[in-house]
Design an enzyme around this catalytic site. Structure first.
Site: not given
Length: 287
Positions: A58, A207-210, A214
């Site tokens: 990172y 990706f806990p919220l999707g 884009p």
């Protein structure tokens, strides 16, 4: 619903922090606001975060250096978890680093940059989706198990694995955590999650919220999520995170942000209690 779970040799709160958003755009280079990044890390610990997820790639190097500057000497009970299996080039491309020698070198690099003698867990980040699957997972995990036996890591985890790879991992050594993509709009990994629940393995969804990309499904866009959020008087994102906590007791969240305000909003998911009616409505959500 309990608010803690075991991660290797440490009991952590189920809402942690992921450091991927601390570096600059594309997870490359210094943060837009270094002082704010340091405040985020210190505020996270003030709010009870005792599980921080990071990686040497990172930045590269950026998130680990920020964590060390903000928090070292580390408070007792703080779980530092990292990933190995990839590196970055100067253009930000993701490069495989999958050999046992690569994995060992990168664990050592994480130890140095974080300024610690022992990591709570290290996840093997498989890169099969990039066409890199030539190194047997048993050899990779054998090297991480050796590092565990040397006292440099407390537990071995895996990331971006399918059910068959998880089976192979469990047969090779003790696995303490799995990091895979999972959310209300992407439940394709449900079988792996259920296996982890049965085995007592922590499951850490990314990706806990999707998707972060884009034109891909996002939890907050779903009408059922918005309806539940309006009824509870909370942001839609908080409902999506609360659903994950309600999904299984071994789910550990690591939402990331570079903003103190956003961090505080994420941490407030601990106060969201979904009723059976709420869960039934959310069960209607599909990708």
């Amino acid at each position: 619903m309990t608010d803690t779970y075991r991660l290797a040799d440490t009991t952590v709160h189920r809402i942690g922090y992921g450091a991927m958003q601390l570096p600059g755009p594309g997870v490359m280079g210094p943060p837009r606001d270094r002082d704010e990044a340091l405040r985020v890390l210190r505020r996270a610990v003030e709010l009870g975060v005792d599980h921080i997820d990071t990686a040497q790639f990172y930045g590269p190097d950026v998130s680990n250096e920020l964590i060390r500057e903000a928090l070292h000497p580390y408070p007792a009970g703080l779980a530092l978890v990292t990933k190995v299996g990839a590196r970055r080039d100067a253009e930000g491309q993701w490069l495989p680093a999958q050999s046992p020698a690569d994995l060992r070198a990168d664990v050592e690099a994480n130890l140095r940059s974080l300024g610690t003698e022992r990591l709570t867990a290290v996840n093997l980040r498989r890169m099969d989706e990039h066409g890199v699957g030539g190194v047997p997972i048993e050899e990779q995990l054998g090297e991480l198990a050796a590092l565990r036996d040397e006292g440099k890591i407390a537990g071995v985890g895996v990331s971006t694995v399918d059910a068959g790879q998880l089976d192979a991992a469990i047969a090779t050594t003790a696995i303490v955590c799995v990091q895979n993509a999972f959310s209300l709009v992407d439940q394709s990994d449900a079988g792996v999650l259920d296996r982890c629940t049965a085995e007592g393995i922590a499951y850490v969804p990314y990706f806990p919220l999707g998707s972060a990309f884009p034109d891909m499904p996002k939890v907050v866009d779903r009408p059922a999520v918005q309806a539940v959020a309006a009824r509870l008087g909370v942001p839609a994102a908080r409902v999506g995170l609360a659903w994950l906590l309600a999904r299984a007791e071994n789910v550990l969240l690591i939402p990331g942000t570079s903003s103190v305000a956003h961090l505080e909003d994420n941490m407030a998911v601990a106060d969201v209690h979904l009723s059976q009616d709420d869960l039934a409505e959310l069960a209607t959500v599909t990708a």
